[in-house]
Design a protein around this motif. Structure first.
Motif, mmCIF file in Angstrom:
data_model
loop_
_atom_site.group_PDB
_atom_site.id
_atom_site.type_symbol
_atom_site.label_atom_id
_atom_site.label_comp_id
_atom_site.label_asym_id
_atom_site.label_seq_id
_atom_site.Cartn_x
_atom_site.Cartn_y
_atom_site.Cartn_z
ATOM 1 N N ALA A 1 -0.491 -10.344 -9.764
ATOM 2 C CA ALA A 1 0.315 -10.530 -8.338
ATOM 3 C C ALA A 1 -0.310 -8.827 -7.620
ATOM 4 O O ALA A 1 -0.389 -8.155 -8.369
ATOM 5 N N PRO A 2 0.158 -8.407 -6.566
ATOM 6 C CA PRO A 2 -0.518 -7.067 -5.955
ATOM 7 C C PRO A 2 0.461 -6.024 -6.428
ATOM 8 O O PRO A 2 -0.160 -5.206 -6.220
ATOM 9 N N TYR A 3 1.135 -6.108 -7.190
ATOM 10 C CA TYR A 3 2.066 -5.026 -7.568
ATOM 11 C C TYR A 3 1.690 -3.754 -8.309
ATOM 12 O O TYR A 3 1.885 -2.975 -8.659
ATOM 13 N N VAL A 4 -0.336 -4.874 -8.926
ATOM 14 C CA VAL A 4 -0.613 -4.050 -10.435
ATOM 15 C C VAL A 4 -0.967 -2.865 -9.556
ATOM 16 O O VAL A 4 -2.026 -2.297 -10.630
ATOM 17 N N TRP A 5 -1.813 -2.966 -8.425
ATOM 18 C CA TRP A 5 -2.848 -2.116 -7.767
ATOM 19 C C TRP A 5 -2.379 -0.622 -7.091
ATOM 20 O O TRP A 5 -2.565 0.688 -6.365
ATOM 21 N N ASP A 6 -0.419 -1.208 -6.815
ATOM 22 C CA ASP A 6 0.151 0.088 -6.347
ATOM 23 C C ASP A 6 -0.305 1.564 -6.632
ATOM 24 O O ASP A 6 -0.559 2.165 -5.703
ATOM 25 N N SER A 7 -0.322 1.657 -8.031
ATOM 26 C CA SER A 7 -1.224 3.193 -8.389
ATOM 27 C C SER A 7 -2.452 3.791 -8.008
ATOM 28 O O SER A 7 -2.479 4.610 -7.131
ATOM 29 N N VAL A 8 -3.060 2.707 -8.030
ATOM 30 C CA VAL A 8 -5.020 2.762 -8.214
ATOM 31 C C VAL A 8 -5.062 2.867 -7.036
ATOM 32 O O VAL A 8 -5.737 4.102 -6.036
ATOM 33 N N GLN A 9 -3.942 2.337 -5.914
ATOM 34 C CA GLN A 9 -3.996 1.959 -4.559
ATOM 35 C C GLN A 9 -3.243 3.031 -3.708
ATOM 36 O O GLN A 9 -4.147 3.867 -2.806
ATOM 37 N N ALA A 10 -2.523 3.690 -3.868
ATOM 38 C CA ALA A 10 -2.253 5.109 -3.635
ATOM 39 C C ALA A 10 -2.835 6.638 -4.244
ATOM 40 O O ALA A 10 -3.292 7.362 -3.100
ATOM 41 N N ASP A 11 -3.884 6.132 -5.185
ATOM 42 C CA ASP A 11 -4.865 7.801 -5.660
ATOM 43 C C ASP A 11 -5.960 7.471 -4.829
ATOM 44 O O ASP A 11 -6.275 8.751 -4.189
ATOM 45 N N LEU A 12 -6.253 6.228 -4.142
ATOM 46 C CA LEU A 12 -7.669 6.108 -3.534
ATOM 47 C C LEU A 12 -7.043 6.305 -1.949
ATOM 48 O O LEU A 12 -8.111 7.391 -1.144
ATOM 49 N N VAL A 13 -5.671 5.773 -1.314
ATOM 50 C CA VAL A 13 -5.874 6.343 0.263
ATOM 51 C C VAL A 13 -5.461 8.382 -0.244
ATOM 52 O O VAL A 13 -5.766 8.434 0.880
ATOM 53 N N LYS A 14 -4.766 9.065 -0.784
ATOM 54 C CA LYS A 14 -4.818 9.798 -1.212
ATOM 55 C C LYS A 14 -5.639 10.768 -1.326
ATOM 56 O O LYS A 14 -6.017 11.669 -0.824
ATOM 57 N N ASN A 15 -7.138 10.199 -1.433
ATOM 58 C CA ASN A 15 -8.553 10.552 -1.520
ATOM 59 C C ASN A 15 -9.014 10.321 -0.335
ATOM 60 O O ASN A 15 -10.206 10.623 0.244
ATOM 61 N N GLY A 16 -8.560 9.705 0.731
ATOM 62 C CA GLY A 16 -8.940 9.621 2.091
ATOM 63 C C GLY A 16 -9.034 8.583 2.418
ATOM 64 O O GLY A 16 -10.744 7.783 3.395
ATOM 65 N N ASN A 17 -9.305 7.568 1.486
ATOM 66 C CA ASN A 17 -9.907 5.851 1.367
ATOM 67 C C ASN A 17 -9.161 5.364 2.330
ATOM 68 O O ASN A 17 -7.482 5.111 2.327
ATOM 69 N N LYS A 18 -10.031 3.760 2.638
ATOM 70 C CA LYS A 18 -8.785 2.663 2.554
ATOM 71 C C LYS A 18 -8.801 1.747 2.009
ATOM 72 O O LYS A 18 -9.790 1.577 1.187
ATOM 73 N N VAL A 19 -7.507 0.573 2.420
ATOM 74 C CA VAL A 19 -7.047 -0.126 0.781
ATOM 75 C C VAL A 19 -6.546 -1.571 1.474
ATOM 76 O O VAL A 19 -5.561 -1.106 2.110
ATOM 77 N N ILE A 20 -7.468 -2.707 1.123
ATOM 78 C CA ILE A 20 -6.407 -3.825 1.259
ATOM 79 C C ILE A 20 -6.649 -4.552 -0.265
ATOM 80 O O ILE A 20 -7.043 -4.614 -1.006
ATOM 81 N N VAL A 21 -5.303 -5.012 -0.251
ATOM 82 C CA VAL A 21 -4.606 -5.191 -1.689
ATOM 83 C C VAL A 21 -4.635 -7.031 -0.990
ATOM 84 O O VAL A 21 -3.459 -7.386 0.023
ATOM 85 N N VAL A 22 -5.091 -7.977 -1.958
ATOM 86 C CA VAL A 22 -5.623 -8.986 -1.730
ATOM 87 C C VAL A 22 -3.639 -10.125 -2.471
ATOM 88 O O VAL A 22 -4.415 -9.798 -3.544
ATOM 89 N N LYS A 23 -3.442 -10.941 -1.750
ATOM 90 C CA LYS A 23 -2.122 -11.385 -2.213
ATOM 91 C C LYS A 23 -3.044 -12.862 -2.808
ATOM 92 O O LYS A 23 -2.907 -13.977 -1.625
ATOM 93 N N LEU A 24 -3.199 -13.389 -3.559
ATOM 94 C CA LEU A 24 -3.760 -14.550 -3.948
ATOM 95 C C LEU A 24 -3.089 -15.678 -3.891
ATOM 96 O O LEU A 24 -1.940 -15.515 -3.851
ATOM 97 N N PRO A 25 -2.989 -16.828 -2.440
ATOM 98 C CA PRO A 25 -2.411 -17.472 -3.027
ATOM 99 C C PRO A 25 -1.786 -18.733 -4.275
ATOM 100 O O PRO A 25 -2.498 -18.340 -5.171
ATOM 101 N N GLY A 26 -0.181 -19.087 -4.793
ATOM 102 C CA GLY A 26 -0.382 -19.246 -5.605
ATOM 103 C C GLY A 26 0.487 -17.858 -6.456
ATOM 104 O O GLY A 26 0.967 -17.559 -7.874
ATOM 105 N N HIS A 27 0.264 -16.919 -5.984
ATOM 106 C CA HIS A 27 1.088 -15.400 -6.694
ATOM 107 C C HIS A 27 2.393 -14.715 -5.937
ATOM 108 O O HIS A 27 2.439 -15.514 -4.882
ATOM 109 N N GLY A 28 2.391 -13.884 -6.966
ATOM 110 C CA GLY A 28 3.731 -13.108 -5.828
ATOM 111 C C GLY A 28 4.808 -13.875 -5.193
ATOM 112 O O GLY A 28 5.375 -15.167 -6.144
ATOM 113 N N SER A 29 4.874 -13.386 -4.335
ATOM 114 C CA SER A 29 5.714 -13.690 -3.361
ATOM 115 C C SER A 29 5.190 -15.585 -2.591
ATOM 116 O O SER A 29 6.473 -16.371 -1.853
#
Length: 270
Positions: free
Chosen positions: A44-72
């Motif tokens: 689910a989207p939680y797996v990207w948390d650390s990578v997302q933080a790194d990318l944003v810290k480096n000035g990038n925008k990040v969209i994390v998709v939650k696929l239907p039927g996953h996570g909540s």
């Protein structure tokens, strides 16, 4: 008076040069990019948390998709298909203000492939991380069944109605994050849920004008026992991908070595 005019012209030239240098610093190597991250099966989207933080810290925008039927998300498994996943990602990309770097892991590789076929002009690059990469006419199951180096098959437990697939719990972290810390392994176990089965059997139809027109990069997972390195090599060759990076991890490098993954994604976006 003449000296004053010359001084003004010199100052204007200096300002123009400085502005030009600033623009150059915002070129391809430094410009902000928009990354769209698509998780794989049993995750689910939680797996990207650390990578997302790194990318944003480096000035990038990040969209994390939650696929239907996953996570909540509670969409019933019988309502799900590869096309449903595809459309969820397309809707996410529609919110971006520029062409995106579309990243998919594992089953997410099937999803981003389908997205690229549908909206190639919205995608700057496709990045596969230890992911299924089909040719036209193939489903995920076609690729998985052709992989004798995978340890996943014998550890799958289908539900009685065949609409979901479980992984034997005592083998879950061995398969997905054998090289992770105890904290990360607990995170995977805590967030685990059975995987919708129907999308695994949906075949893709690809064209040169669609999927074939998008630049592609593959990040190989060298210690992977879900999608073996041998299958990864075959898929890379079939797709004609020339840019290949490697991470010396199991199937979930964004959990085992997130900073390595984020650095590779930034490099891939150049």
């Amino acid at each position: 008076m003449k000296k004053s005019i010359i001084s003004l012209l010199a100052a204007a030239a200096l300002i123009t040069t400085a502005a030009s240098c600033a623009d150059n610093q915002k070129g391809p190597g430094a410009a902000s990019r928009t990354f769209v991250l698509v998780h794989g099966a049993w995750q689910a989207p939680y797996v990207w948390d650390s990578v997302q933080a790194d990318l944003v810290k480096n000035g990038n925008k990040v969209i994390v998709v939650k696929l239907p039927g996953h996570g909540s998300d509670t969409t019933a498994p019988y309502r799900l298909s590869l096309d449903v996943y595809r459309d969820e990602v397309i809707n996410a990309i529609a919110k971006a203000d520029s062409n995106v770097i579309l990243v998919g892991h594992s089953m997410g590789g099937m999803v981003i492939t389908s997205v690229a076929e549908k909206i190639p002009n919205k995608i700057r690059k496709l990045v596969y991380i230890g992911a299924f990469l089909p040719s036209t006419g193939q489903a995920l199951t076609d690729l998985a069944y052709s992989d004798p180096g995978s340890g996943l098959g014998p550890l799958l437990v289908p539900s009685a109605d065949r609409l979901t697939l479980d992984v034997k719990r005592d083998s879950l972290t061995y398969l997905f994050i054998n090289d992770g810390s105890p904290t990360v392994k607990d995170l995977v176990l805590t967030n685990y849920r059975a995987e919708p089965a129907i999308p695994f059997t949906n075949k893709v139809t690809l064209t040169n004008e669609g999927f074939g027109s998008v630049d592609k990069i593959y990040i190989k997972t060298l210690k992977d026992v879900v999608i073996s390195p041998a299958l990864q090599d075959r898929m890379i060759a079939a797709a004609g991908i020339k840019t290949v990076y490697t991470v010396n991890t199991s199937h979930s490098p964004f959990l085992a070595e997130p900073h390595t993954v984020s650095a590779l994604l930034i490099k891939a976006a150049l």
